[in-house]
Motif scaffolding. Structure first.
Motif, PDB file in Angstrom:
ATOM      1  N   THR A 141     -11.011 -14.102   0.979  1.00 33.32           N
ATOM      2  CA  THR A 141     -11.569 -13.807   2.298  1.00 33.32           C
ATOM      3  C   THR A 141     -10.534 -14.020   3.393  1.00 33.32           C
ATOM      4  N   ASP A 142      -9.662 -14.984   3.211  1.00 33.02           N
ATOM      5  CA  ASP A 142      -8.605 -15.198   4.200  1.00 33.02           C
ATOM      6  C   ASP A 142      -7.621 -14.027   4.235  1.00 33.02           C
ATOM      7  N   PHE A 143      -7.400 -13.401   3.086  1.00 34.19           N
ATOM      8  CA  PHE A 143      -6.487 -12.256   3.045  1.00 34.19           C
ATOM      9  C   PHE A 143      -6.978 -11.122   3.940  1.00 34.19           C
ATOM     10  N   PHE A 144      -8.287 -10.875   3.953  1.00 34.03           N
ATOM     11  CA  PHE A 144      -8.829  -9.779   4.749  1.00 34.03           C
ATOM     12  C   PHE A 144      -8.944 -10.129   6.226  1.00 34.03           C
ATOM     13  N   ASN A 145      -8.574 -11.331   6.612  1.00 32.89           N
ATOM     14  CA  ASN A 145      -8.540 -11.699   8.017  1.00 32.89           C
ATOM     15  C   ASN A 145      -7.115 -11.817   8.543  1.00 32.89           C
ATOM     16  N   THR A 146      -6.145 -11.427   7.730  1.00 33.99           N
ATOM     17  CA  THR A 146      -4.752 -11.433   8.161  1.00 33.99           C
ATOM     18  C   THR A 146      -4.321 -10.014   8.511  1.00 33.99           C
ATOM     19  N   GLY A 147      -3.056  -9.843   8.870  1.00 30.94           N
ATOM     20  CA  GLY A 147      -2.559  -8.549   9.318  1.00 30.94           C
ATOM     21  C   GLY A 147      -2.703  -7.443   8.299  1.00 30.94           C
ATOM     22  N   LEU A 148      -2.149  -7.617   7.110  1.00 28.45           N
ATOM     23  CA  LEU A 148      -2.214  -6.588   6.081  1.00 28.45           C
ATOM     24  C   LEU A 148      -3.638  -6.386   5.598  1.00 28.45           C
ATOM     25  N   GLY A 149      -4.372  -7.452   5.450  1.00 30.81           N
ATOM     26  CA  GLY A 149      -5.766  -7.352   5.015  1.00 30.81           C
ATOM     27  C   GLY A 149      -6.627  -6.601   6.017  1.00 30.81           C
ATOM     28  N   THR A 150      -6.365  -6.817   7.305  1.00 30.76           N
ATOM     29  CA  THR A 150      -7.102  -6.102   8.342  1.00 30.76           C
ATOM     30  C   THR A 150      -6.798  -4.615   8.291  1.00 30.76           C
ATOM     31  N   ALA A 151      -5.546  -4.260   8.032  1.00 33.99           N
ATOM     32  CA  ALA A 151      -5.170  -2.850   7.914  1.00 33.99           C
ATOM     33  C   ALA A 151      -5.844  -2.199   6.711  1.00 33.99           C
ATOM     34  N   ILE A 152      -5.881  -2.900   5.606  1.00 30.62           N
ATOM     35  CA  ILE A 152      -6.540  -2.374   4.411  1.00 30.62           C
ATOM     36  C   ILE A 152      -8.031  -2.206   4.671  1.00 30.62           C
ATOM     37  N   LYS A 153      -8.629  -3.181   5.341  1.00 26.35           N
ATOM     38  CA  LYS A 153     -10.050  -3.108   5.666  1.00 26.35           C
ATOM     39  C   LYS A 153     -10.338  -1.913   6.580  1.00 26.35           C
ATOM     40  N   ALA A 154      -9.460  -1.652   7.537  1.00 25.87           N
ATOM     41  CA  ALA A 154      -9.643  -0.520   8.450  1.00 25.87           C
ATOM     42  C   ALA A 154      -9.541   0.811   7.704  1.00 25.87           C
ATOM     43  N   VAL A 155      -8.587   0.920   6.785  1.00 22.07           N
ATOM     44  CA  VAL A 155      -8.438   2.156   6.012  1.00 22.07           C
ATOM     45  C   VAL A 155      -9.662   2.378   5.126  1.00 22.07           C
ATOM     46  N   LEU A 156     -10.141   1.326   4.491  1.00 25.23           N
ATOM     47  CA  LEU A 156     -11.342   1.453   3.661  1.00 25.23           C
ATOM     48  C   LEU A 156     -12.552   1.852   4.486  1.00 25.23           C
ATOM     49  N   LEU A 157     -12.649   1.327   5.689  1.00 27.88           N
ATOM     50  CA  LEU A 157     -13.751   1.676   6.578  1.00 27.88           C
ATOM     51  C   LEU A 157     -13.682   3.145   6.987  1.00 27.88           C
ATOM     52  N   LEU A 158     -12.478   3.646   7.262  1.00 29.79           N
ATOM     53  CA  LEU A 158     -12.331   5.056   7.617  1.00 29.79           C
ATOM     54  C   LEU A 158     -12.646   5.974   6.443  1.00 29.79           C
ATOM     55  N   VAL A 159     -12.260   5.580   5.245  1.00 29.24           N
ATOM     56  CA  VAL A 159     -12.585   6.374   4.053  1.00 29.24           C
ATOM     57  C   VAL A 159     -14.099   6.407   3.856  1.00 29.24           C
ATOM     58  N   LEU A 160     -14.748   5.268   4.008  1.00 34.98           N
ATOM     59  CA  LEU A 160     -16.200   5.204   3.887  1.00 34.98           C
ATOM     60  C   LEU A 160     -16.877   6.063   4.955  1.00 34.98           C
ATOM     61  N   ALA A 161     -16.373   6.016   6.181  1.00 32.20           N
ATOM     62  CA  ALA A 161     -16.939   6.829   7.262  1.00 32.20           C
ATOM     63  C   ALA A 161     -16.772   8.313   6.958  1.00 32.20           C
ATOM     64  N   PHE A 162     -15.628   8.705   6.413  1.00 33.27           N
ATOM     65  CA  PHE A 162     -15.403  10.106   6.072  1.00 33.27           C
ATOM     66  C   PHE A 162     -16.366  10.570   4.981  1.00 33.27           C
ATOM     67  N   ILE A 163     -16.585   9.728   3.979  1.00 35.39           N
ATOM     68  CA  ILE A 163     -17.502  10.080   2.893  1.00 35.39           C
ATOM     69  C   ILE A 163     -18.924  10.224   3.414  1.00 35.39           C
ATOM     70  N   VAL A 164     -19.366   9.280   4.239  1.00 36.73           N
ATOM     71  CA  VAL A 164     -20.714   9.343   4.808  1.00 36.73           C
ATOM     72  C   VAL A 164     -20.866  10.575   5.695  1.00 36.73           C
ATOM     73  N   ALA A 165     -19.839  10.897   6.480  1.00 41.11           N
ATOM     74  CA  ALA A 165     -19.889  12.072   7.351  1.00 41.11           C
ATOM     75  C   ALA A 165     -19.941  13.358   6.532  1.00 41.11           C
ATOM     76  N   ALA A 166     -19.201  13.426   5.443  1.00 36.75           N
ATOM     77  CA  ALA A 166     -19.223  14.623   4.593  1.00 36.75           C
ATOM     78  C   ALA A 166     -20.591  14.804   3.940  1.00 36.75           C
ATOM     79  N   ILE A 167     -21.207  13.714   3.532  1.00 34.67           N
ATOM     80  CA  ILE A 167     -22.552  13.790   2.954  1.00 34.67           C
ATOM     81  C   ILE A 167     -23.553  14.260   4.002  1.00 34.67           C
ATOM     82  N   ALA A 168     -23.457  13.722   5.213  1.00 36.80           N
ATOM     83  CA  ALA A 168     -24.361  14.127   6.291  1.00 36.80           C
ATOM     84  C   ALA A 168     -24.186  15.610   6.612  1.00 36.80           C
TER      85      ALA A 168
END
Length: 89
Positions: free
Chosen positions: A8-35
């Motif tokens: 959990t600490d990894f996802f609150n650091t710089g690289l972890g935050t970037a990975i979390k943001a990319v995963l969030l954008l991928v999830l948003a793209f998938i949800v938008a394509a389904i919609a």
């Protein structure tokens, strides 16, 4: 039980935050394509699909209109989906 604090600490650091943001954008793209696909399928079954153009030589504008509405829905969902995740209630 193992201590997973490092995970959990990894996802609150710089690289972890970037990975979390990319995963969030991928999830948003998938949800938008389904919609988009759902809206296009639903609107294709309505009278909008048979919408005729006005004037001489006008072609059937129904599929173009449905595609435009689908793209607008995809854009709105893609922009709003990350906002739902980051908003604090």
């Amino acid at each position: 039980m193992r201590d997973f604090r490092w995970f959990t600490d990894f996802f609150n650091t710089g690289l972890g935050t970037a990975i979390k943001a990319v995963l969030l954008l991928v999830l948003a793209f998938i949800v938008a394509a389904i919609a988009k696909s759902l809206i296009v399928k639903l609107l294709s079954r309505t009278k909008l699909a048979t919408l005729k153009g006005t004037g001489e030589g006008a072609e059937n504008q129904g599929p173009k209109t449905i595609d435009l509405i689908g793209k607008l829905v995809q854009l709105v969902v893609f922009l709003v989906c990350p906002a739902w995740h980051t908003s604090r209630w």
